[in-house]
Design a protein around this motif. Structure first.
Motif, short mmCIF file in Angstrom:
data_model
loop_
_atom_site.label_atom_id
_atom_site.label_comp_id
_atom_site.label_asym_id
_atom_site.label_seq_id
_atom_site.Cartn_x
_atom_site.Cartn_y
_atom_site.Cartn_z
N TYR A 40 0.79 -1.23 0.00
CA TYR A 40 0.00 0.00 0.00
C TYR A 40 0.82 1.28 0.00
CZ TYR A 40 -3.65 -3.29 1.16
OH TYR A 40 -4.51 -4.35 1.13
N TYR A 41 2.03 1.23 0.48
CA TYR A 41 2.85 2.44 0.60
C TYR A 41 3.41 2.81 -0.77
CZ TYR A 41 6.32 5.66 2.45
OH TYR A 41 7.06 6.77 2.72
N LYS A 42 2.93 3.90 -1.32
CA LYS A 42 3.38 4.38 -2.63
C LYS A 42 3.78 5.86 -2.49
CE LYS A 42 2.08 0.52 -4.46
NZ LYS A 42 2.98 -0.56 -4.25
N PRO A 43 5.01 6.12 -2.09
CA PRO A 43 5.43 7.50 -1.88
C PRO A 43 5.58 8.25 -3.19
CG PRO A 43 7.28 6.04 -1.65
CD PRO A 43 6.08 5.17 -1.84
N PHE A 44 5.56 9.57 -3.09
CA PHE A 44 5.76 10.42 -4.26
C PHE A 44 7.27 10.48 -4.54
CE2 PHE A 44 1.79 12.06 -2.41
CZ PHE A 44 0.95 11.81 -3.48
N LEU A 45 7.68 9.87 -5.62
CA LEU A 45 9.11 9.72 -5.89
C LEU A 45 9.80 11.05 -6.18
CD1 LEU A 45 9.09 6.43 -7.99
CD2 LEU A 45 9.55 6.75 -5.56
N LYS A 46 9.12 11.98 -6.80
CA LYS A 46 9.72 13.30 -7.07
C LYS A 46 10.04 14.01 -5.75
CE LYS A 46 10.95 16.58 -9.85
NZ LYS A 46 12.19 16.47 -10.59
N GLU A 47 9.15 13.90 -4.80
CA GLU A 47 9.36 14.52 -3.48
C GLU A 47 10.55 13.86 -2.76
OE1 GLU A 47 6.91 14.43 0.61
OE2 GLU A 47 5.77 15.11 -1.14
N ILE A 48 10.65 12.55 -2.88
CA ILE A 48 11.77 11.83 -2.27
C ILE A 48 13.08 12.25 -2.92
CG2 ILE A 48 12.81 9.56 -1.94
CD1 ILE A 48 9.95 8.46 -1.85
N GLN A 49 13.07 12.38 -4.23
CA GLN A 49 14.27 12.80 -4.95
C GLN A 49 14.74 14.16 -4.45
OE1 GLN A 49 13.65 13.63 -9.07
NE2 GLN A 49 15.81 13.85 -9.51
N GLU A 50 13.83 15.09 -4.30
CA GLU A 50 14.19 16.43 -3.84
C GLU A 50 14.77 16.39 -2.43
OE1 GLU A 50 10.51 18.50 -4.34
OE2 GLU A 50 10.71 18.59 -6.52
N LYS A 51 14.18 15.57 -1.56
CA LYS A 51 14.69 15.46 -0.19
C LYS A 51 16.08 14.84 -0.16
CE LYS A 51 10.27 15.18 2.20
NZ LYS A 51 9.41 14.36 3.06
N VAL A 52 16.31 13.83 -0.98
CA VAL A 52 17.62 13.17 -1.00
C VAL A 52 18.67 14.13 -1.53
CG1 VAL A 52 18.97 11.33 -2.10
CG2 VAL A 52 16.70 10.84 -1.18
N VAL A 53 18.37 14.84 -2.58
CA VAL A 53 19.33 15.79 -3.15
C VAL A 53 19.66 16.88 -2.13
CG1 VAL A 53 19.63 17.57 -4.92
CG2 VAL A 53 18.75 15.33 -5.55
N SER A 54 18.67 17.40 -1.45
CA SER A 54 18.94 18.45 -0.45
C SER A 54 19.70 17.89 0.75
CB SER A 54 17.65 19.13 0.00
OG SER A 54 16.85 18.25 0.75
N ALA A 55 19.48 16.63 1.09
CA ALA A 55 20.20 16.02 2.20
C ALA A 55 21.67 15.80 1.86
CB ALA A 55 19.55 14.69 2.57
N MET A 56 21.98 15.56 0.60
CA MET A 56 23.35 15.27 0.18
C MET A 56 24.16 16.54 -0.11
SD MET A 56 23.95 12.02 0.21
CE MET A 56 23.04 11.93 1.74
N GLU A 57 23.50 17.69 -0.22
CA GLU A 57 24.21 18.93 -0.55
C GLU A 57 25.31 19.29 0.44
OE1 GLU A 57 21.20 21.88 -1.19
OE2 GLU A 57 20.84 21.22 -3.24
N PRO A 58 25.08 19.22 1.76
CA PRO A 58 26.19 19.56 2.68
C PRO A 58 27.40 18.64 2.51
CG PRO A 58 24.10 19.49 3.85
CD PRO A 58 23.84 18.97 2.48
#
Length: 67
Positions: A40-58
């Motif tokens: 049932y868990y179907k996350p929004f992949l675009k939102e996840i991508q944005e979070k991962v990219v922002s997390a890796m920036e530092p």
């Protein structure tokens, strides 16, 4: 082989402060036994991508600064 394992651990550790464990497992290709997460868990992949990219920036800035 062990270097890749260590990098995966570091990646998961860095993402943990930005994403829930379920998303990190999904990104790393792990499928939990939970019925909810498996079917049932179907996350929004675009939102996840944005979070991962922002997390890796530092980390990216830190690595580039050391070069």
């Amino acid at each position: 082989r062990s270097e890749i394992k260590e990098l995966r651990k570091l990646h998961a550790t860095l993402l943990r402060s930005y994403l829930p464990q379920e998303l990190i497992d999904l990104l790393h290709g792990r499928i939990p036994q939970s019925v909810f997460l498996r079917f049932y868990y179907k996350p929004f992949l675009k939102e996840i991508q944005e979070k991962v990219v922002s997390a890796m920036e530092p980390l990216e800035r830190e690595i580039l600064a050391s070069l």
